[in-house]
Design a protein around this motif. Structure first.
Motif, PDB file in Angstrom:
ATOM      1  N   ASP A  23      22.850  26.158 153.535  1.00  0.00           N
ATOM      2  CA  ASP A  23      21.730  25.793 154.411  1.00  0.00           C
ATOM      3  C   ASP A  23      21.334  26.915 155.372  1.00  0.00           C
ATOM      4  OD1 ASP A  23      19.782  24.108 155.388  1.00  0.00           O
ATOM      5  OD2 ASP A  23      21.074  23.254 156.932  1.00  0.00           O
ATOM      6  N   LEU A  24      21.310  28.174 154.880  1.00  0.00           N
ATOM      7  CA  LEU A  24      20.973  29.284 155.766  1.00  0.00           C
ATOM      8  C   LEU A  24      19.693  30.005 155.339  1.00  0.00           C
ATOM      9  CD1 LEU A  24      24.518  30.846 156.359  1.00  0.00           C
ATOM     10  CD2 LEU A  24      23.174  29.465 157.955  1.00  0.00           C
ATOM     11  N   ILE A  25      18.939  29.438 154.410  1.00  0.00           N
ATOM     12  CA  ILE A  25      17.683  30.049 153.972  1.00  0.00           C
ATOM     13  C   ILE A  25      16.523  29.413 154.731  1.00  0.00           C
ATOM     14  CG2 ILE A  25      16.100  30.361 152.038  1.00  0.00           C
ATOM     15  CD1 ILE A  25      18.427  30.532 150.180  1.00  0.00           C
ATOM     16  N   PRO A  26      15.854  30.178 155.588  1.00  0.00           N
ATOM     17  CA  PRO A  26      14.773  29.598 156.394  1.00  0.00           C
ATOM     18  C   PRO A  26      13.481  29.418 155.605  1.00  0.00           C
ATOM     19  CG  PRO A  26      14.951  31.927 156.854  1.00  0.00           C
ATOM     20  CD  PRO A  26      16.084  31.593 155.904  1.00  0.00           C
ATOM     21  N   ARG A  27      12.655  28.516 156.094  1.00  0.00           N
ATOM     22  CA  ARG A  27      11.371  28.270 155.448  1.00  0.00           C
ATOM     23  C   ARG A  27      10.503  29.513 155.440  1.00  0.00           C
ATOM     24  NH1 ARG A  27       9.853  22.378 158.185  1.00  0.00           N
ATOM     25  NH2 ARG A  27      11.564  21.188 157.212  1.00  0.00           N
ATOM     26  N   MET A  28      10.646  30.331 156.495  1.00  0.00           N
ATOM     27  CA  MET A  28       9.851  31.551 156.589  1.00  0.00           C
ATOM     28  C   MET A  28      10.108  32.458 155.388  1.00  0.00           C
ATOM     29  SD  MET A  28      10.299  34.810 159.130  1.00  0.00           S
ATOM     30  CE  MET A  28      10.427  33.842 160.622  1.00  0.00           C
ATOM     31  N   PHE A  29      11.380  32.586 155.015  1.00  0.00           N
ATOM     32  CA  PHE A  29      11.746  33.440 153.894  1.00  0.00           C
ATOM     33  C   PHE A  29      11.169  32.898 152.593  1.00  0.00           C
ATOM     34  CE2 PHE A  29      15.163  34.940 150.834  1.00  0.00           C
ATOM     35  CZ  PHE A  29      14.645  36.213 150.728  1.00  0.00           C
ATOM     36  N   VAL A  30      11.256  31.596 152.410  1.00  0.00           N
ATOM     37  CA  VAL A  30      10.699  30.964 151.212  1.00  0.00           C
ATOM     38  C   VAL A  30       9.196  31.220 151.143  1.00  0.00           C
ATOM     39  CG1 VAL A  30      10.314  28.788 150.005  1.00  0.00           C
ATOM     40  CG2 VAL A  30      12.493  29.197 151.154  1.00  0.00           C
ATOM     41  N   SER A  31       8.513  31.129 152.277  1.00  0.00           N
ATOM     42  CA  SER A  31       7.072  31.366 152.332  1.00  0.00           C
ATOM     43  C   SER A  31       6.736  32.813 151.984  1.00  0.00           C
ATOM     44  CB  SER A  31       6.539  31.030 153.731  1.00  0.00           C
ATOM     45  OG  SER A  31       5.168  31.330 153.833  1.00  0.00           O
ATOM     46  N   ILE A  32       7.533  33.753 152.496  1.00  0.00           N
ATOM     47  CA  ILE A  32       7.319  35.172 152.196  1.00  0.00           C
ATOM     48  C   ILE A  32       7.481  35.433 150.704  1.00  0.00           C
ATOM     49  CG2 ILE A  32       8.307  37.485 152.500  1.00  0.00           C
ATOM     50  CD1 ILE A  32       8.982  36.628 155.402  1.00  0.00           C
ATOM     51  N   VAL A  33       8.539  34.857 150.129  1.00  0.00           N
ATOM     52  CA  VAL A  33       8.794  35.035 148.698  1.00  0.00           C
ATOM     53  C   VAL A  33       7.648  34.444 147.870  1.00  0.00           C
ATOM     54  CG1 VAL A  33      10.286  34.354 146.774  1.00  0.00           C
ATOM     55  CG2 VAL A  33      11.290  35.178 148.916  1.00  0.00           C
ATOM     56  N   ASN A  34       7.148  33.289 148.286  1.00  0.00           N
ATOM     57  CA  ASN A  34       6.018  32.679 147.578  1.00  0.00           C
ATOM     58  C   ASN A  34       4.794  33.579 147.628  1.00  0.00           C
ATOM     59  OD1 ASN A  34       7.447  30.411 146.820  1.00  0.00           O
ATOM     60  ND2 ASN A  34       6.804  29.200 148.588  1.00  0.00           N
ATOM     61  N   ASP A  35       4.552  34.201 148.782  1.00  0.00           N
ATOM     62  CA  ASP A  35       3.404  35.106 148.919  1.00  0.00           C
ATOM     63  C   ASP A  35       3.553  36.329 148.005  1.00  0.00           C
ATOM     64  OD1 ASP A  35       2.217  33.456 150.761  1.00  0.00           O
ATOM     65  OD2 ASP A  35       2.910  34.585 152.515  1.00  0.00           O
ATOM     66  N   ILE A  36       4.772  36.905 147.983  1.00  0.00           N
ATOM     67  CA  ILE A  36       5.008  38.066 147.125  1.00  0.00           C
ATOM     68  C   ILE A  36       4.858  37.671 145.662  1.00  0.00           C
ATOM     69  CG2 ILE A  36       6.737  39.758 146.379  1.00  0.00           C
ATOM     70  CD1 ILE A  36       7.835  39.747 149.223  1.00  0.00           C
ATOM     71  N   ASN A  37       5.328  36.478 145.329  1.00  0.00           N
ATOM     72  CA  ASN A  37       5.221  35.996 143.954  1.00  0.00           C
ATOM     73  C   ASN A  37       3.756  35.859 143.542  1.00  0.00           C
ATOM     74  OD1 ASN A  37       6.449  34.832 141.488  1.00  0.00           O
ATOM     75  ND2 ASN A  37       5.403  32.968 142.147  1.00  0.00           N
ATOM     76  N   ASN A  38       2.908  35.461 144.485  1.00  0.00           N
ATOM     77  CA  ASN A  38       1.480  35.354 144.185  1.00  0.00           C
ATOM     78  C   ASN A  38       0.875  36.724 143.882  1.00  0.00           C
ATOM     79  OD1 ASN A  38       1.431  32.569 144.543  1.00  0.00           O
ATOM     80  ND2 ASN A  38       0.944  32.711 146.717  1.00  0.00           N
ATOM     81  N   ASN A  39       1.381  37.750 144.579  1.00  0.00           N
ATOM     82  CA  ASN A  39       0.857  39.099 144.385  1.00  0.00           C
ATOM     83  C   ASN A  39       1.489  39.810 143.192  1.00  0.00           C
ATOM     84  OD1 ASN A  39      -0.846  38.925 146.645  1.00  0.00           O
ATOM     85  ND2 ASN A  39       0.812  39.513 148.035  1.00  0.00           N
ATOM     86  N   PHE A  40       2.739  39.439 142.885  1.00  0.00           N
ATOM     87  CA  PHE A  40       3.453  40.064 141.767  1.00  0.00           C
ATOM     88  C   PHE A  40       4.034  38.957 140.886  1.00  0.00           C
ATOM     89  CE2 PHE A  40       3.605  42.947 145.374  1.00  0.00           C
ATOM     90  CZ  PHE A  40       3.243  44.169 144.818  1.00  0.00           C
ATOM     91  N   PRO A  41       3.175  38.210 140.207  1.00  0.00           N
ATOM     92  CA  PRO A  41       3.620  37.009 139.477  1.00  0.00           C
ATOM     93  C   PRO A  41       4.598  37.281 138.334  1.00  0.00           C
ATOM     94  CG  PRO A  41       1.360  37.557 138.917  1.00  0.00           C
ATOM     95  CD  PRO A  41       1.721  38.429 140.070  1.00  0.00           C
ATOM     96  N   ASP A  42       4.655  38.520 137.871  1.00  0.00           N
ATOM     97  CA  ASP A  42       5.562  38.835 136.765  1.00  0.00           C
ATOM     98  C   ASP A  42       6.846  39.521 137.227  1.00  0.00           C
ATOM     99  OD1 ASP A  42       3.715  37.853 134.885  1.00  0.00           O
ATOM    100  OD2 ASP A  42       2.643  39.771 134.895  1.00  0.00           O
TER     101      ASP A  42
END
Length: 265
Positions: free
Chosen positions: A171-190
């Motif tokens: 339980d140490l992964i913050p929502r902020m990090f998940v949001s950042i990863v989602n944004d990067i995934n949108n820019n680099f989907p592969d």
């Protein structure tokens, strides 16, 4: 036992908040920053598995001939967690440990896996941690993190191992990090679909089902022994401090990269 659990939770809350709100997350601006983060984080993913298997070894019978060992309830708790961590499925439905999924994620996005792979290869061949750290050029913060984990592993105190596992790793992964990863995934989907899957799986399995199992396991092991609970709290505090130091190291490395990029520009 719930009173002791809540006491530890209250004590460590400031440290948990330091981790959840650490500046390393907001420093991740692009996929290159994420690569640096992963090159540090992977050591925690690896030694988590060693801590997990130590608990299984200490709480169940893993030798032949087999004999009943300890509480069947506790055996169930640790074995249930091991199944999920050591033989989950990746995003293609292939059975893999969470560590192997993490390595796949690093390779997909182009993160350097040579340090962790060299560390494991040397350690497997020699059994010498110092040589493995030195030859692989493991970052000092990752070295300190792993060394403390194995200090607790070598203590042969299952209640301390369980406390570190329960309070220091879940339980140490913050929502902020998940949001950042989602944004990067949108820019680099592969490039980071595997890492995104790892995070989603971690939150779904480790942060919910496994956290409840590990809390019960720690309660079963500490029972009503006040000394055990006090030691468990101290170990948890140091474990969280080591995590903060690990994130500090990743952050400093990111800043070096940003400075170098600015100079080149």
């Amino acid at each position: 036992m719930s009173e002791q659990i809540e006491k530890i939770r209250k004590t460590i809350e400031p440290l948990r908040l330091q981790i959840i709100n650490h500046k390393v997350y907001s420093a991740i601006k692009d996929i290159n920053d994420l690569k640096v983060f992963m090159q540090y984080h992977v050591y925690a993913v690896w030694d988590f598995m060693s801590l997990l298997k130590t608990l299984q070894k200490n709480l169940t019978c893993t030798s032949i001939p087999w004999f009943p060992r300890g509480s069947a309830d506790t055996r169930y708790l640790i074995n249930e967690i091991v199944v999920g961590e050591e033989s989950d499925v990746d995003n293609s439905g292939i059975r893999k440990s969470h560590f192997e999924i993490y390595l796949d994620a690093m390779k997909q996005c182009g993160a350097d896996t040579s340090q962790i792979e060299t560390f494991i290869e040397v350690l497997k061949r020699t059994g010498d941690f110092n040589s493995a750290f030195e030859i692989s050029k493991t970052p000092i913060e990752a070295k300190d993190f792993v060394e403390f984990t194995f200090k607790i592993i070598d203590s042969d105190k299952d209640y301390l191992q369980s406390a570190m596992f329960t309070f220091g790793r879940e339980d140490l992964i913050p929502r902020m990090f998940v949001s950042i990863v989602n944004d990067i995934n949108n820019n680099f989907p592969d490039s980071i679909t595997t890492f995104k899957y790892y995070l989603d799986r971690h939150i779904e399995v480790d942060g919910d089902h496994h956290s409840h199992l590990s809390l019960q396991m720690t309660s079963n092991l500490c029972v009503d022994n006040q000394t055990f609970w006090e030691e468990a709290e101290k170990v948890t505090i140091v474990s969280l401090q080591k995590r903060i130091n690990l994130w500090d190291g990743a952050y400093r490395q990111m800043m070096k990269g940003s400075t170098a990029a600015n100079i080149i520009v």
